[in-house]
Scaffold this active site. Structure first.
Site, PDB file in Angstrom:
ATOM      1  N   GLU A 175       0.802  -1.316  -0.017  1.00 33.91           N
ATOM      2  CA  GLU A 175      -0.024  -0.059  -0.113  1.00 33.91           C
ATOM      3  C   GLU A 175       0.922   1.138   0.137  1.00 33.91           C
ATOM      4  O   GLU A 175       2.091   1.168   0.483  1.00 33.91           O
ATOM      5  CB  GLU A 175      -0.861   0.000   1.201  1.00 33.91           C
ATOM      6  CG  GLU A 175      -1.870  -1.172   1.129  1.00 33.91           C
ATOM      7  CD  GLU A 175      -3.024  -0.913   2.111  1.00 33.91           C
ATOM      8  OE1 GLU A 175      -4.115  -1.277   2.095  1.00 33.91           O
ATOM      9  OE2 GLU A 175      -2.735  -0.727   3.421  1.00 33.91           O
ATOM     10  N   CYS A 229       5.845  -6.908   7.810  1.00 29.92           N
ATOM     11  CA  CYS A 229       6.766  -6.483   8.481  1.00 29.92           C
ATOM     12  C   CYS A 229       7.503  -7.402   9.671  1.00 29.92           C
ATOM     13  O   CYS A 229       6.719  -8.152   9.925  1.00 29.92           O
ATOM     14  CB  CYS A 229       6.549  -5.153   9.392  1.00 29.92           C
ATOM     15  SG  CYS A 229       7.891  -3.898  10.206  1.00 29.92           S
ATOM     16  N   CYS A 272       5.518  -3.788  16.337  1.00 32.88           N
ATOM     17  CA  CYS A 272       5.226  -2.898  17.008  1.00 32.88           C
ATOM     18  C   CYS A 272       3.666  -2.973  17.360  1.00 32.88           C
ATOM     19  O   CYS A 272       2.928  -3.195  16.631  1.00 32.88           O
ATOM     20  CB  CYS A 272       5.561  -1.438  16.375  1.00 32.88           C
ATOM     21  SG  CYS A 272       7.319  -1.418  15.948  1.00 32.88           S
ATOM     22  N   GLY A 313       6.638  -1.790   6.392  1.00 34.30           N
ATOM     23  CA  GLY A 313       8.057  -2.206   6.640  1.00 34.30           C
ATOM     24  C   GLY A 313       9.122  -1.664   7.229  1.00 34.30           C
ATOM     25  O   GLY A 313       8.883  -0.135   7.618  1.00 34.30           O
ATOM     26  N   GLU A 314      10.283  -1.809   7.432  1.00 34.11           N
ATOM     27  CA  GLU A 314      11.353  -1.260   8.083  1.00 34.11           C
ATOM     28  C   GLU A 314      12.269  -1.012   7.081  1.00 34.11           C
ATOM     29  O   GLU A 314      13.010  -2.033   6.648  1.00 34.11           O
ATOM     30  CB  GLU A 314      11.833  -2.131   9.243  1.00 34.11           C
ATOM     31  CG  GLU A 314      13.283  -1.604   9.900  1.00 34.11           C
ATOM     32  CD  GLU A 314      13.442  -0.044  10.287  1.00 34.11           C
ATOM     33  OE1 GLU A 314      14.135   0.651   9.673  1.00 34.11           O
ATOM     34  OE2 GLU A 314      12.668   0.218  11.174  1.00 34.11           O
ATOM     35  N   SER A 355      11.017   6.397  14.812  1.00 27.46           N
ATOM     36  CA  SER A 355       9.906   5.888  15.383  1.00 27.46           C
ATOM     37  C   SER A 355      10.002   5.690  16.890  1.00 27.46           C
ATOM     38  O   SER A 355      10.523   4.555  17.215  1.00 27.46           O
ATOM     39  CB  SER A 355       9.299   4.693  14.690  1.00 27.46           C
ATOM     40  OG  SER A 355       8.069   4.405  15.156  1.00 27.46           O
ATOM     41  N   LEU A 356       9.823   6.675  17.787  1.00 23.26           N
ATOM     42  CA  LEU A 356      10.431   6.749  19.122  1.00 23.26           C
ATOM     43  C   LEU A 356       9.110   6.096  20.044  1.00 23.26           C
ATOM     44  O   LEU A 356       9.301   5.022  20.629  1.00 23.26           O
ATOM     45  CB  LEU A 356      10.797   7.893  19.550  1.00 23.26           C
ATOM     46  CG  LEU A 356      11.343   7.946  20.907  1.00 23.26           C
ATOM     47  CD1 LEU A 356      12.790   7.195  21.148  1.00 23.26           C
ATOM     48  CD2 LEU A 356      11.654   9.333  21.450  1.00 23.26           C
ATOM     49  N   HIS A 357       8.191   6.857  20.579  1.00 19.44           N
ATOM     50  CA  HIS A 357       7.112   6.575  21.189  1.00 19.44           C
ATOM     51  C   HIS A 357       7.053   6.194  22.779  1.00 19.44           C
ATOM     52  O   HIS A 357       5.879   5.795  23.285  1.00 19.44           O
ATOM     53  CB  HIS A 357       6.335   5.265  20.597  1.00 19.44           C
ATOM     54  CG  HIS A 357       6.283   5.540  18.948  1.00 19.44           C
ATOM     55  ND1 HIS A 357       5.504   6.382  18.343  1.00 19.44           N
ATOM     56  CD2 HIS A 357       6.711   4.502  17.958  1.00 19.44           C
ATOM     57  CE1 HIS A 357       5.763   6.268  17.028  1.00 19.44           C
ATOM     58  NE2 HIS A 357       6.367   5.327  16.656  1.00 19.44           N
ATOM     59  N   ASN A 397      -4.238   6.322  15.575  1.00 17.32           N
ATOM     60  CA  ASN A 397      -5.410   5.656  14.466  1.00 17.32           C
ATOM     61  C   ASN A 397      -5.685   4.191  14.951  1.00 17.32           C
ATOM     62  O   ASN A 397      -4.991   3.592  14.491  1.00 17.32           O
ATOM     63  CB  ASN A 397      -4.912   6.014  13.258  1.00 17.32           C
ATOM     64  CG  ASN A 397      -4.479   7.494  12.720  1.00 17.32           C
ATOM     65  OD1 ASN A 397      -5.362   8.215  12.898  1.00 17.32           O
ATOM     66  ND2 ASN A 397      -3.061   7.574  12.747  1.00 17.32           N
ATOM     67  N   CYS A 420      -1.415   6.964   9.605  1.00 17.66           N
ATOM     68  CA  CYS A 420      -0.150   6.399  10.170  1.00 17.66           C
ATOM     69  C   CYS A 420      -0.727   5.209  10.934  1.00 17.66           C
ATOM     70  O   CYS A 420      -1.391   5.259  11.939  1.00 17.66           O
ATOM     71  CB  CYS A 420       0.023   7.467  11.107  1.00 17.66           C
ATOM     72  SG  CYS A 420       1.940   6.852  11.575  1.00 17.66           S
TER      73      CYS A 420
END
Length: 396
Positions: free
Chosen positions: A118, A139, A143, A194-195, A248-250, A325, A368
């Site tokens: 996508e 992936c 996560c 994906g990474e 991509s921390l979070h 989301n 996202c």
């Protein structure tokens, strides 16, 4: 001198085609300059003239976006006929196109039978927009807040398949030939499925093609590659591509990040932050973007906001706060808007830009963390049987 263009090597992950099925011609769309030079030689062009012919092909493919060799008017009819007999100009198949109420567009692209990715175009309020491209189908990172993480890795995308996502979007947006005026796609973000750093070779090659000023011409400074923290590859990414870096921390501590981003167990925060500080060209004109998804009651406290400021001390950065989301059966809820604004206020007062990302494309699951295809990995034993049936070596 003998020259051979090994198309099969470029598409080593593609499934074999049954002998009863007409073999599709390899497409020039997605090839590098060197590959196009070898195509010219393969089609009978003298070696000393091959570079010039490759330049012509490059301009027609990536500047004008042509889909027919008949449109290549500065190449002789005879040479066009030879090329058309051996090669094509097709893109991968566009299976589905959805348009959100906010103008976001999501493309479902078939790369091979049963292999889909996508891609999302996100228009800005000004005359600009970002194209979010995928680098893998599925992936490996799992996560917990990301829908793609629920889909097992099928395979890496080739450089040609990454470039094709840009070309398909430009087809849809009527953006050929390339122009610096009234562009719709002004930025590329590797934030799809994906990474990217687990597919760095193909990602880097695709960026070389996309950023070339005589073709698609979206500059490296307008290209952002997002990683969940593949520490050994971060400096290499900067050295090879010169793109902007996003993390991509979070979470601000290892305990929580181990849960949200399991890769953190392999590369904890102290190693990640050291790798970020070593990113080539890092400075006020080349800041790192930190992505922080806002999860209600999980990582959205004001104490977490203060910890984030402390963690990023000394790093030229901006923080994108991303309202979560939702997706089917997701275990999280989005933080309340008042809480997101209070969190942003703490970060802003510390001197960091911290825009709250407006959710785009939620109604078509294009926002996202919502991307996911139905592709499944084909077992190695099945692929070996396919190769044997095609008369190839099982190791091919």
């Amino acid at each position: 001198m003998n020259h051979a263009l090994n198309i099969d090597a470029r598409n080593g992950n593609a499934p074999r085609i049954d002998e009863t099925t007409p073999r599709a011609l390899p497409s020039l769309a997605g090839m590098t300059r060197e590959e196009l030079r070898l195509v010219a030689i393969d089609c009978g062009v003298e070696e000393k003239k091959a570079k010039m012919r490759a330049e012509q092909l490059w301009r027609w493919i990536y500047h004008y976006g042509v889909t027919s060799f008949d449109e290549m008017t500065n190449i002789s009819k005879d040479l066009r006929a030879v090329i058309a007999d051996k090669y094509a100009l097709h893109r991968p198949k566009l299976i589905d196109r959805q348009v959100s109420v906010d103008g976001t567009r999501k493309y479902l692209i078939e790369l091979a039978p049963g292999v889909e990715c996508e891609t999302v175009f996100i228009p800005d309020v000004a005359r600009s927009g970002a194209l979010c491209v995928s680098s893998q189908v599925g992936c490996t990172l799992n996560c917990t807040f990301c829908h793609t993480g629920t889909q097992a890795l099928v395979r890496n995308l080739t450089a040609a398949e990454i470039v094709a996502q840009v070309m398909i979007a430009r087809d849809d947006l009527d953006e050929w030939p390339t122009s610096n005026e009234n562009r719709k796609i002004t930025n590329i973000v590797f934030m799809g499925m994906g990474e990217p750093l687990y597919n760095l070779d193909h990602v880097a090659t695709s960026i070389d093609i996309i950023s070339d000023g005589e073709g698609i011409a979206i500059s490296r400074r307008r290209t952002t590659v997002s990683t969940s923290g593949v520490v050994p590859k971060i400096e290499e990414l900067g050295a090879r591509t010169g793109t902007m870096l996003a993390i991509s921390l979070h979470a601000t501590n290892d305990t929580l990040r181990d849960e949200l981003v399991p890769l953190n167990k392999k590369y904890p925060l102290v190693e990640l932050m050291n790798a970020i500080r070593a990113y080539p060209g890092l400075g006020n004109s080349k800041r790192v973007t930190f992505e922080y998804v806002m999860l209600k009651g999980v990582n959205d406290s004001l104490a977490e906001a203060k910890a984030l400021v402390k963690l990023l001390k000394g790093i030229p950065a901006k923080i994108n706060l991303i309202p979560f989301n939702p997706w089917p059966k997701s275990p999280y809820e989005c933080s309340d808007w008042d809480q997101i604004e209070a969190f942003a206020d703490v970060v802003n007062k510390a001197g960091y830009a911290s825009p709250i990302r407006t959710p785009r494309g939620r109604d078509i699951f294009a926002a996202c963390g919502q991307l996911r295809s139905e592709s499944q990995k084909v077992k190695a034993s099945v692929l070996r049987k396919q190769r044997l049936a095609d008369g190839a070596s099982p190791q091919a």
